[in-house]
Motif scaffolding. Structure first.
Motif, PDB file in Angstrom:
ATOM      1  N   LEU A 260     -77.853 -10.842  -3.818  1.00  0.00           N
ATOM      2  CA  LEU A 260     -77.780 -11.791  -2.643  1.00  0.00           C
ATOM      3  C   LEU A 260     -77.680 -13.199  -3.156  1.00  0.00           C
ATOM      4  N   LEU A 261     -76.550 -14.028  -2.695  1.00  0.00           N
ATOM      5  CA  LEU A 261     -76.376 -15.416  -3.148  1.00  0.00           C
ATOM      6  C   LEU A 261     -76.538 -16.366  -1.924  1.00  0.00           C
ATOM      7  N   PRO A 262     -77.412 -17.243  -1.752  1.00  0.00           N
ATOM      8  CA  PRO A 262     -77.466 -18.230  -1.056  1.00  0.00           C
ATOM      9  C   PRO A 262     -76.351 -19.437  -1.558  1.00  0.00           C
ATOM     10  N   VAL A 263     -75.788 -19.703  -0.858  1.00  0.00           N
ATOM     11  CA  VAL A 263     -74.555 -20.813  -1.143  1.00  0.00           C
ATOM     12  C   VAL A 263     -74.443 -21.918  -0.555  1.00  0.00           C
ATOM     13  N   GLY A 264     -74.192 -23.045  -1.132  1.00  0.00           N
ATOM     14  CA  GLY A 264     -74.147 -24.280  -0.495  1.00  0.00           C
ATOM     15  C   GLY A 264     -74.004 -25.520  -1.592  1.00  0.00           C
ATOM     16  N   TYR A 265     -74.255 -26.851  -0.908  1.00  0.00           N
ATOM     17  CA  TYR A 265     -74.348 -27.779  -1.894  1.00  0.00           C
ATOM     18  C   TYR A 265     -75.803 -28.075  -2.260  1.00  0.00           C
ATOM     19  N   PRO A 266     -76.044 -28.544  -3.235  1.00  0.00           N
ATOM     20  CA  PRO A 266     -77.631 -29.064  -3.705  1.00  0.00           C
ATOM     21  C   PRO A 266     -77.990 -29.948  -2.929  1.00  0.00           C
ATOM     22  N   SER A 267     -79.481 -29.647  -2.495  1.00  0.00           N
ATOM     23  CA  SER A 267     -80.224 -30.834  -1.609  1.00  0.00           C
ATOM     24  C   SER A 267     -80.391 -32.035  -2.306  1.00  0.00           C
ATOM     25  N   GLU A 268     -80.643 -33.121  -1.682  1.00  0.00           N
ATOM     26  CA  GLU A 268     -80.683 -34.633  -2.753  1.00  0.00           C
ATOM     27  C   GLU A 268     -82.036 -34.449  -3.358  1.00  0.00           C
ATOM     28  N   ASP A 269     -83.014 -33.814  -3.095  1.00  0.00           N
ATOM     29  CA  ASP A 269     -84.183 -33.545  -4.071  1.00  0.00           C
ATOM     30  C   ASP A 269     -84.031 -32.349  -4.851  1.00  0.00           C
ATOM     31  N   ALA A 270     -82.939 -31.740  -5.061  1.00  0.00           N
ATOM     32  CA  ALA A 270     -82.912 -30.523  -5.842  1.00  0.00           C
ATOM     33  C   ALA A 270     -83.606 -30.999  -7.278  1.00  0.00           C
ATOM     34  N   MET A 271     -84.331 -29.845  -7.659  1.00  0.00           N
ATOM     35  CA  MET A 271     -84.928 -29.962  -9.131  1.00  0.00           C
ATOM     36  C   MET A 271     -84.645 -28.621  -9.613  1.00  0.00           C
ATOM     37  N   VAL A 272     -84.464 -28.565 -10.985  1.00  0.00           N
ATOM     38  CA  VAL A 272     -84.180 -27.347 -11.909  1.00  0.00           C
ATOM     39  C   VAL A 272     -85.183 -27.485 -13.196  1.00  0.00           C
ATOM     40  N   PRO A 273     -85.498 -26.406 -13.595  1.00  0.00           N
ATOM     41  CA  PRO A 273     -86.171 -26.412 -14.949  1.00  0.00           C
ATOM     42  C   PRO A 273     -85.320 -26.970 -15.933  1.00  0.00           C
ATOM     43  N   ASN A 274     -86.059 -27.818 -16.944  1.00  0.00           N
ATOM     44  CA  ASN A 274     -85.183 -28.347 -18.187  1.00  0.00           C
ATOM     45  C   ASN A 274     -85.209 -27.310 -19.143  1.00  0.00           C
ATOM     46  N   LEU A 275     -84.055 -26.176 -19.294  1.00  0.00           N
ATOM     47  CA  LEU A 275     -83.574 -25.360 -20.164  1.00  0.00           C
ATOM     48  C   LEU A 275     -82.638 -25.449 -20.991  1.00  0.00           C
ATOM     49  N   THR A 276     -83.033 -24.793 -22.055  1.00  0.00           N
ATOM     50  CA  THR A 276     -81.554 -24.600 -23.157  1.00  0.00           C
ATOM     51  C   THR A 276     -81.271 -23.292 -23.235  1.00  0.00           C
ATOM     52  N   ARG A 277     -79.932 -23.216 -23.466  1.00  0.00           N
ATOM     53  CA  ARG A 277     -79.281 -21.908 -23.924  1.00  0.00           C
ATOM     54  C   ARG A 277     -79.158 -21.632 -25.377  1.00  0.00           C
ATOM     55  N   LYS A 278     -79.095 -20.336 -25.425  1.00  0.00           N
ATOM     56  CA  LYS A 278     -79.108 -20.098 -27.033  1.00  0.00           C
ATOM     57  C   LYS A 278     -77.711 -20.605 -27.570  1.00  0.00           C
ATOM     58  N   THR A 279     -77.950 -20.594 -29.063  1.00  0.00           N
ATOM     59  CA  THR A 279     -76.785 -21.185 -29.580  1.00  0.00           C
ATOM     60  C   THR A 279     -75.931 -20.209 -29.850  1.00  0.00           C
ATOM     61  N   LEU A 280     -74.553 -20.458 -30.164  1.00  0.00           N
ATOM     62  CA  LEU A 280     -73.387 -19.291 -30.642  1.00  0.00           C
ATOM     63  C   LEU A 280     -73.831 -18.534 -31.501  1.00  0.00           C
ATOM     64  N   ASP A 281     -74.832 -18.689 -32.694  1.00  0.00           N
ATOM     65  CA  ASP A 281     -75.245 -17.930 -33.736  1.00  0.00           C
ATOM     66  C   ASP A 281     -76.024 -17.034 -33.371  1.00  0.00           C
ATOM     67  N   GLN A 282     -76.797 -17.371 -32.171  1.00  0.00           N
ATOM     68  CA  GLN A 282     -77.679 -16.422 -31.657  1.00  0.00           C
ATOM     69  C   GLN A 282     -77.282 -15.540 -30.805  1.00  0.00           C
ATOM     70  N   ILE A 283     -75.931 -15.468 -30.281  1.00  0.00           N
ATOM     71  CA  ILE A 283     -75.555 -14.706 -29.053  1.00  0.00           C
ATOM     72  C   ILE A 283     -74.376 -13.886 -29.695  1.00  0.00           C
ATOM     73  N   MET A 284     -73.646 -14.246 -30.835  1.00  0.00           N
ATOM     74  CA  MET A 284     -72.453 -13.601 -31.354  1.00  0.00           C
ATOM     75  C   MET A 284     -72.680 -13.268 -32.855  1.00  0.00           C
ATOM     76  N   VAL A 285     -72.055 -12.162 -32.853  1.00  0.00           N
ATOM     77  CA  VAL A 285     -72.121 -11.350 -34.284  1.00  0.00           C
ATOM     78  C   VAL A 285     -70.473 -11.191 -34.626  1.00  0.00           C
ATOM     79  N   THR A 286     -70.163 -11.749 -35.887  1.00  0.00           N
ATOM     80  CA  THR A 286     -68.891 -11.181 -36.162  1.00  0.00           C
ATOM     81  C   THR A 286     -68.903 -10.357 -37.371  1.00  0.00           C
ATOM     82  N   VAL A 287     -68.006  -9.307 -37.149  1.00  0.00           N
ATOM     83  CA  VAL A 287     -68.110  -8.304 -38.353  1.00  0.00           C
ATOM     84  C   VAL A 287     -66.479  -8.295 -38.828  1.00  0.00           C
TER      85      VAL A 287
END
Length: 287
Positions: A260-287
């Motif tokens: 289920l996806l609620p869809v719209g524009y973000p509210s003016e006071d919208a907050m999100v966690p300050n997260l980081t994503r894994k780097t390329l070398d953490q998600i990719m393996v080249t053989v």
């Protein structure tokens, strides 16, 4: 000193075999019982229902697939290498800004945009091109509120009982709970159902191979299309809500709620966690 006679040894062996056999049998019966213990986060609606044995056993109920489909020349646009790099970098930067947003404005969104993003989701590949997805778009405030009531009722049980302390603890950093205000405020709810099988014109069932994987790919494209259009959402998989929502929305029994996806524009006071994503070398393996 007590000595074991051959007869007594044989009797003991038979008794041990009988005990182990009955123990195994009772274990198997417990596994098959409806009340058997299972991981609390397993939702029956989310299981893939592609069952080859069932299809073979009920062969008369299933429609034979088309034997011939016309093949046509493939039309392809090839870009110079520099443009490829530029386009791929820009697309990555666009999607890297995507966040799960739980604070959604009630401002209306253009329905043509919703139609376009769902059409984009419908371009996803699927097992044997069965396209096993149904996108239910809900705008009616009363229906949205009924959806919220169903989900919050089940989610409270999920948080307090089904999910377990580890899962609840893992969610604390996101400051989320069973209260889902965005189900009322978001101007559009998109409920994505997987069709575990389809129907042909003559009423026979059509096999939908890898239906859950196919619909999941479609959901990924939908998320990218929403981000590209400047809208926000949060991916939700309402645990144990599928059957009630299916009945509420008058969907057939061959459809199971996947997301289920609620869809719209973000509210003016919208907050999100300050997260980081894994780097390329953490998600990719080249053989």
């Amino acid at each position: 000193m007590f000595l074991l006679t051959p007869v007594l040894v044989a009797a003991i062996c038979i008794l041990m075999v009988w005990i182990f056999k009955n123990a195994d049998g009772s274990t198997e019966r417990r596994k098959g019982e409806p009340g058997a213990e299972a991981r609390p986060w397993v939702d029956e609606d989310l299981k893939d229902s592609t069952d080859v044995h069932q299809e073979e056993a009920e062969a008369d109920e299933w429609q034979e697939s088309e034997e011939e489909v016309e093949h046509i020349p493939f039309s392809h646009s090839r870009y110079p290498e520099k443009e490829m790099v530029k386009r791929s970098q820009e697309f990555y930067e666009l999607l890297n800004k995507r966040r799960s947003v739980r604070f959604i404005s009630n401002e209306q969104v253009p329905m043509e945009v919703i139609y376009n993003v769902i059409k984009a989701a419908g371009t996803a590949p699927s097992g044997a091109h069965t396209e096993p997805w149904t996108f239910v778009v809900v705008k009616d405030p009363d229906v949205k509120h009924k959806i919220r009531e169903i989900i919050e009722e089940e989610e409270e049980i999920n948080y307090l009982k089904r999910m377990g302390p580890r899962w609840v603890t893992d969610l604390k950093k996101f400051r989320t709970n069973w209260i889902k205000e965005y189900l009322d405020t978001a101007p559009v709810l998109i409920l994505i159902f997987k069709q575990v099988h389809g129907f042909s014109a003559n009423g026979k069932k059509k096999i939908h191979y890898y239906n859950e994987i196919s619909v999941s790919i479609s959901c990924g494209i939908l998320l990218a299309a929403l981000q590209n259009a400047g809208l926000v959402t949060v991916t939700t998989t309402p645990l144990n809500c599928g059957p009630r929502l299916r009945v509420l929305l008058n969907r057939p029994t061959n459809e199971k709620l996947l997301m289920l996806l609620p869809v719209g524009y973000p509210s003016e006071d919208a907050m999100v966690p300050n997260l980081t994503r894994k780097t390329l070398d953490q998600i990719m393996v080249t053989v």
